[in-house]
Design a protein around this motif. Sequence first.
Motif, PDB file in Angstrom:
ATOM      1  N   GLN A 148       0.829  -1.208   0.000  1.00 24.39           N
ATOM      2  CA  GLN A 148       0.000   0.000   0.000  1.00 24.39           C
ATOM      3  C   GLN A 148       0.866   1.263   0.000  1.00 24.39           C
ATOM      4  OE1 GLN A 148      -3.122  -0.517   3.010  1.00 24.39           O
ATOM      5  NE2 GLN A 148      -4.266  -1.660   1.483  1.00 24.39           N
ATOM      6  N   ILE A 149       1.749   1.322  -1.000  1.00 20.73           N
ATOM      7  CA  ILE A 149       2.670   2.456  -1.174  1.00 20.73           C
ATOM      8  C   ILE A 149       2.614   2.908  -2.627  1.00 20.73           C
ATOM      9  CG2 ILE A 149       5.131   3.097  -1.249  1.00 20.73           C
ATOM     10  CD1 ILE A 149       5.571   1.166   1.092  1.00 20.73           C
ATOM     11  N   ILE A 150       2.649   4.226  -2.833  1.00 17.60           N
ATOM     12  CA  ILE A 150       2.823   4.780  -4.170  1.00 17.60           C
ATOM     13  C   ILE A 150       4.196   5.441  -4.229  1.00 17.60           C
ATOM     14  CG2 ILE A 150       2.048   6.518  -5.843  1.00 17.60           C
ATOM     15  CD1 ILE A 150      -0.798   6.023  -4.945  1.00 17.60           C
ATOM     16  N   LYS A 164      14.865  11.921  -7.436  1.00 15.25           N
ATOM     17  CA  LYS A 164      14.819  10.883  -6.404  1.00 15.25           C
ATOM     18  C   LYS A 164      13.355  10.525  -6.118  1.00 15.25           C
ATOM     19  CE  LYS A 164      16.534  10.064  -1.738  1.00 15.25           C
ATOM     20  NZ  LYS A 164      17.189  10.634  -0.572  1.00 15.25           N
ATOM     21  N   PRO A 165      13.048   9.230  -6.006  1.00 14.07           N
ATOM     22  CA  PRO A 165      11.656   8.819  -5.779  1.00 14.07           C
ATOM     23  C   PRO A 165      11.101   9.361  -4.453  1.00 14.07           C
ATOM     24  CG  PRO A 165      13.076   6.900  -6.162  1.00 14.07           C
ATOM     25  CD  PRO A 165      13.960   8.095  -6.079  1.00 14.07           C
ATOM     26  N   GLU A 166       9.797   9.617  -4.458  1.00  9.27           N
ATOM     27  CA  GLU A 166       9.071  10.006  -3.239  1.00  9.27           C
ATOM     28  C   GLU A 166       8.050   8.910  -2.958  1.00  9.27           C
ATOM     29  OE1 GLU A 166       9.147  14.827  -3.892  1.00  9.27           O
ATOM     30  OE2 GLU A 166       7.515  13.667  -4.762  1.00  9.27           O
ATOM     31  N   TYR A 167       7.844   8.624  -1.682  1.00  8.04           N
ATOM     32  CA  TYR A 167       6.989   7.507  -1.292  1.00  8.04           C
ATOM     33  C   TYR A 167       5.813   7.994  -0.456  1.00  8.04           C
ATOM     34  CZ  TYR A 167      11.204   5.060  -2.704  1.00  8.04           C
ATOM     35  OH  TYR A 167      12.293   4.616  -3.417  1.00  8.04           O
ATOM     36  N   PHE A 168       4.641   7.398  -0.725  1.00  9.67           N
ATOM     37  CA  PHE A 168       3.416   7.773  -0.020  1.00  9.67           C
ATOM     38  C   PHE A 168       2.721   6.494   0.423  1.00  9.67           C
ATOM     39  CE2 PHE A 168       4.574  10.987  -3.028  1.00  9.67           C
ATOM     40  CZ  PHE A 168       4.321  12.185  -2.385  1.00  9.67           C
ATOM     41  N   ASN A 169       2.387   6.401   1.737  1.00  6.20           N
ATOM     42  CA  ASN A 169       1.703   5.209   2.230  1.00  6.20           C
ATOM     43  C   ASN A 169       0.208   5.476   2.390  1.00  6.20           C
ATOM     44  OD1 ASN A 169       1.377   6.611   4.640  1.00  6.20           O
ATOM     45  ND2 ASN A 169       3.046   5.544   5.680  1.00  6.20           N
ATOM     46  N   ARG A 170      -0.496   4.506   2.911  1.00  5.33           N
ATOM     47  CA  ARG A 170      -1.967   4.586   3.017  1.00  5.33           C
ATOM     48  C   ARG A 170      -2.433   5.757   3.881  1.00  5.33           C
ATOM     49  NH1 ARG A 170      -6.475   2.554   5.632  1.00  5.33           N
ATOM     50  NH2 ARG A 170      -8.083   1.856   4.168  1.00  5.33           N
ATOM     51  N   GLU A 171      -1.594   6.214   4.805  1.00  3.67           N
ATOM     52  CA  GLU A 171      -1.975   7.331   5.674  1.00  3.67           C
ATOM     53  C   GLU A 171      -1.656   8.686   5.043  1.00  3.67           C
ATOM     54  OE1 GLU A 171      -0.385   4.472   7.127  1.00  3.67           O
ATOM     55  OE2 GLU A 171      -2.470   3.912   7.510  1.00  3.67           O
ATOM     56  N   SER A 172      -1.133   8.691   3.825  1.00  3.50           N
ATOM     57  CA  SER A 172      -0.685   9.922   3.164  1.00  3.50           C
ATOM     58  C   SER A 172      -1.756  10.491   2.248  1.00  3.50           C
ATOM     59  CB  SER A 172       0.564   9.654   2.309  1.00  3.50           C
ATOM     60  OG  SER A 172       1.592   9.082   3.056  1.00  3.50           O
ATOM     61  N   GLN A 183      -5.736  16.757  -4.440  1.00  7.30           N
ATOM     62  CA  GLN A 183      -5.252  16.080  -3.240  1.00  7.30           C
ATOM     63  C   GLN A 183      -5.991  14.738  -3.095  1.00  7.30           C
ATOM     64  OE1 GLN A 183      -2.821  17.468  -1.029  1.00  7.30           O
ATOM     65  NE2 GLN A 183      -2.551  18.901  -2.726  1.00  7.30           N
ATOM     66  N   ILE A 184      -5.244  13.647  -3.161  1.00 12.48           N
ATOM     67  CA  ILE A 184      -5.848  12.314  -3.117  1.00 12.48           C
ATOM     68  C   ILE A 184      -5.494  11.645  -1.795  1.00 12.48           C
ATOM     69  CG2 ILE A 184      -5.962  10.048  -4.217  1.00 12.48           C
ATOM     70  CD1 ILE A 184      -5.122  11.442  -6.855  1.00 12.48           C
ATOM     71  N   ASP A 185      -6.525  11.354  -1.006  1.00 12.57           N
ATOM     72  CA  ASP A 185      -6.369  10.648   0.270  1.00 12.57           C
ATOM     73  C   ASP A 185      -6.200   9.159  -0.043  1.00 12.57           C
ATOM     74  OD1 ASP A 185      -6.617   9.377   2.710  1.00 12.57           O
ATOM     75  OD2 ASP A 185      -8.493  10.369   3.267  1.00 12.57           O
ATOM     76  N   LEU A 186      -5.037   8.609   0.275  1.00 13.94           N
ATOM     77  CA  LEU A 186      -4.762   7.228  -0.122  1.00 13.94           C
ATOM     78  C   LEU A 186      -5.561   6.198   0.671  1.00 13.94           C
ATOM     79  CD1 LEU A 186      -0.993   7.309  -1.068  1.00 13.94           C
ATOM     80  CD2 LEU A 186      -3.017   7.571  -2.491  1.00 13.94           C
ATOM     81  N   GLN A 187      -6.183   6.586   1.768  1.00  8.09           N
ATOM     82  CA  GLN A 187      -7.106   5.668   2.446  1.00  8.09           C
ATOM     83  C   GLN A 187      -8.339   5.410   1.571  1.00  8.09           C
ATOM     84  OE1 GLN A 187      -7.834   6.061   6.653  1.00  8.09           O
ATOM     85  NE2 GLN A 187      -5.975   7.272   6.917  1.00  8.09           N
ATOM     86  N   GLU A 188      -8.618   6.346   0.665  1.00 10.96           N
ATOM     87  CA  GLU A 188      -9.739   6.174  -0.270  1.00 10.96           C
ATOM     88  C   GLU A 188      -9.337   5.331  -1.477  1.00 10.96           C
ATOM     89  OE1 GLU A 188     -12.844   7.390   0.305  1.00 10.96           O
ATOM     90  OE2 GLU A 188     -12.105   8.059   2.235  1.00 10.96           O
TER      91      GLU A 188
END
Length: 195
Positions: A148-150, A164-172, A183-188
């Motif tokens: 669950q990472i982008i 350099k890559p940036e990482y976003f998890n489900r809470e991001s 703005q995209i809530d990754l919990q959605e």
Amino acid sequence: MGNSAIKNDRAYTYADYLTWPDDERWEIIDGVAYAMAPPSTEHQRIVRNLSVEFSIYLKKKPCEIFIAPFGVTFEKDIKDENNPHAVEPDIAVICDKSKITEKGCKGNPDLIVEVLSRSTASIDIIKKRRLYEQNGVFEYWIVDPLHQIITRLYLNDDLSEYRKPEYFNRESTIAPIIFPDLQIDLQEIFPEPQV
């Protein structure tokens, strides 16, 4: 065509891609043909969730979103039939309408999203990353459903390579570089983790 997941007995081109049956999905990268695995339900949920966010945002805007199967080829002064690349990203956002044809996108989309599948993850992470970077895809998201990472990549100021890559998890919350107000809530986006 056989059951092989890779066809590298000769150099394949876009002309070959156009002759293959619709019920067989292949991509060509550097002249090598790769079979596309049928996507999982989780993969399709993520693609759907992201595409809804982009579709709502892009309504009445000049850019368009396309969802696989939708072919993308890269020009680079090559005649179509000799083009050694033909890919079908999960999501492609294209802002230059002149690149959109009846057969897909001819040229570089502004943003591409690939959702990893176990059988094709290394292609998305290594081969497609290099292909997209070399062909000027400004922004590339690699979505890892398992963790669950982008991973967000985008071109540097001189458009020569990805930063350099940036990482976003489900809470991001993630926003495309090209659309900072989306703005995209990754919990959605990611399904609720199974306990």
